[in-house]
Design a protein around this motif. Sequence first.
Motif, short mmCIF file in Angstrom:
data_model
loop_
_atom_site.label_atom_id
_atom_site.label_comp_id
_atom_site.label_asym_id
_atom_site.label_seq_id
_atom_site.Cartn_x
_atom_site.Cartn_y
_atom_site.Cartn_z
N GLU A 77 93.28 14.30 93.96
CA GLU A 77 92.13 14.12 93.36
C GLU A 77 91.40 14.59 94.38
O GLU A 77 91.55 15.06 95.94
N ARG A 110 86.65 14.98 96.36
CA ARG A 110 85.75 13.59 96.51
C ARG A 110 84.69 14.62 96.79
O ARG A 110 84.61 15.38 98.08
N SER A 123 84.48 2.47 97.68
CA SER A 123 84.00 3.89 98.11
C SER A 123 83.21 4.29 99.28
O SER A 123 82.97 5.34 99.66
N HIS A 150 86.45 6.73 100.44
CA HIS A 150 85.21 7.80 100.23
C HIS A 150 85.21 8.20 101.23
O HIS A 150 84.91 9.03 101.20
N ASP A 151 83.44 7.24 101.64
CA ASP A 151 82.40 7.89 102.11
C ASP A 151 82.89 8.12 103.86
O ASP A 151 82.74 9.35 104.54
N ASN A 196 81.01 10.32 95.03
CA ASN A 196 81.76 9.60 93.79
C ASN A 196 83.09 11.54 93.62
O ASN A 196 83.14 12.43 94.74
N GLY A 197 84.34 11.06 93.36
CA GLY A 197 85.31 11.91 93.16
C GLY A 197 85.29 12.09 91.65
O GLY A 197 85.28 12.03 90.70
N THR A 214 96.95 11.89 96.39
CA THR A 214 96.31 10.51 96.39
C THR A 214 97.14 9.48 96.43
O THR A 214 98.07 9.19 97.27
N SER A 226 93.82 14.34 103.86
CA SER A 226 93.94 12.56 103.43
C SER A 226 94.19 11.69 105.04
O SER A 226 95.44 11.59 105.14
N TRP A 276 89.82 0.32 104.42
CA TRP A 276 88.36 0.32 102.98
C TRP A 276 87.24 -0.85 103.08
O TRP A 276 86.06 -0.82 102.66
#
Length: 455
Positions: A163, A165, A217, A221-222, A299-300, A342, A415, A423
């Motif tokens: 994945e 992003r 997120s 992710h951010d 986003n991804g 991921t 990663s 998170w």
Amino acid sequence: MKNKNMKLGALALTGAMTISMLAGCGNAAAPATPATEGGETTTAEGGESTAATSELAGESITILNSKGEIQSALEESAKTFEEETGIHLEVLACGAGEVPYTKVTSMYNSGTAPTMAILDTTDVVALGAEYGVDLTNESWVQYCESMVTKVDGKIYSFPFCVEGRGIIYNKTAIEETLGTSFDPASINSTESFEALCKSLRDAGMENPVVLSKEDWSLGAHDFGYVYDTKDGTTEGAMEVIGQLESGDLDIASYDRFTQFMDTMDVVLEYNYNKEDPLGAIYDEDPMHLVDKEAAFWLNGNWAWPNLESAGASTSDEYGFLPFFMGNDTSDFANNAMQASPTKQLMVDKKQSTENQQKAALAFIDWLVNSESGQKALVEKCALIPACTNNTVAPLDPLSKDIVAKMGAGKTYSSSFIAPSDHWSVVGATMQKYVGGQIDRAGVASEVAEYWAAQK
């Protein structure tokens, strides 16, 4: 939550996406596509047969799915798998907002562990040795050796997908608003991204960036860019995390933190959800992009099903910009996007029977070696496979863009590995910043406290 299993000495992670491996995705020397003969599935040389046997036909197994956006597609794939192998596969959903680690450990504690679980890499590092079947000698490893996660030298999971992003863009929305053609490669710094956002606002698109407010997120992710852009490798990310844990690195003065927050400030200035950033509804976020009310969404490629549900078509022109880290246009972080293995598929060895374990291994083999399994992964679930023998071309534009960037060397493979509560804790900190409840110094202080507590 302090995770004692996160010691770096126990982890040997080989996740680098080398150029030679990426080129192999389209290598004509890849194994031939499996064929079905006489009701049995045959595979390329080196693969195990996924044909139903008297031993496994009628067996029932379960899989815990922590990728909610593919729930329906995975259920369809499970039906196809049963039709071809006779093995019944029930797909259990990890509820919205549920942490996969917490969900699967609670299932173990209640004696209802799934036969397989789609988990985050962090979870496999923490749980694999105790709960996972050793997959080190499985034949599919030859197709994804550079993608697997190893714990104490052993493989306890199948890399379910690659994945990526970044900042999703709607090319048509940009071009129709500005009345000019849009070249994504021309945006390669925080300054140039900010200038583009300003141009869009001046042309009538008041707030062109969609920022989702979910903790997973914002926190994974951010904020993850702070770690992943050390040098673009997982090892580099873990070096940063180790220094934060020991206190040797002051995050407030770390250049990648500063660059990340600078770009986040641009995002917040042009946030479509600006009036009520913590009231944003995730299911509505893709609609703004599809309806051309906004041009960008942090986003991804996993977000494609959400975009498609909102009305996007596979023929539409969507792609990725990097999440920009500063204004050095030669910086790899400003010219490439993050993409790496991921989600991981772990097979239970504690509560499943020997036949259930065999059936689970047959499912993995079906995904890797059978034509229908390969297509299920790529076309139904809209995922990018980690195995090089799967040459099925992605259908959606986000995955197509990532595959193209991988082939051009425009991705980095870091990663970061963090405790399972990262998170939620760091995500909550970022939510406070997004909501204007704390300033940049407050973010740095809370993140520093989080990592200090991991020692």
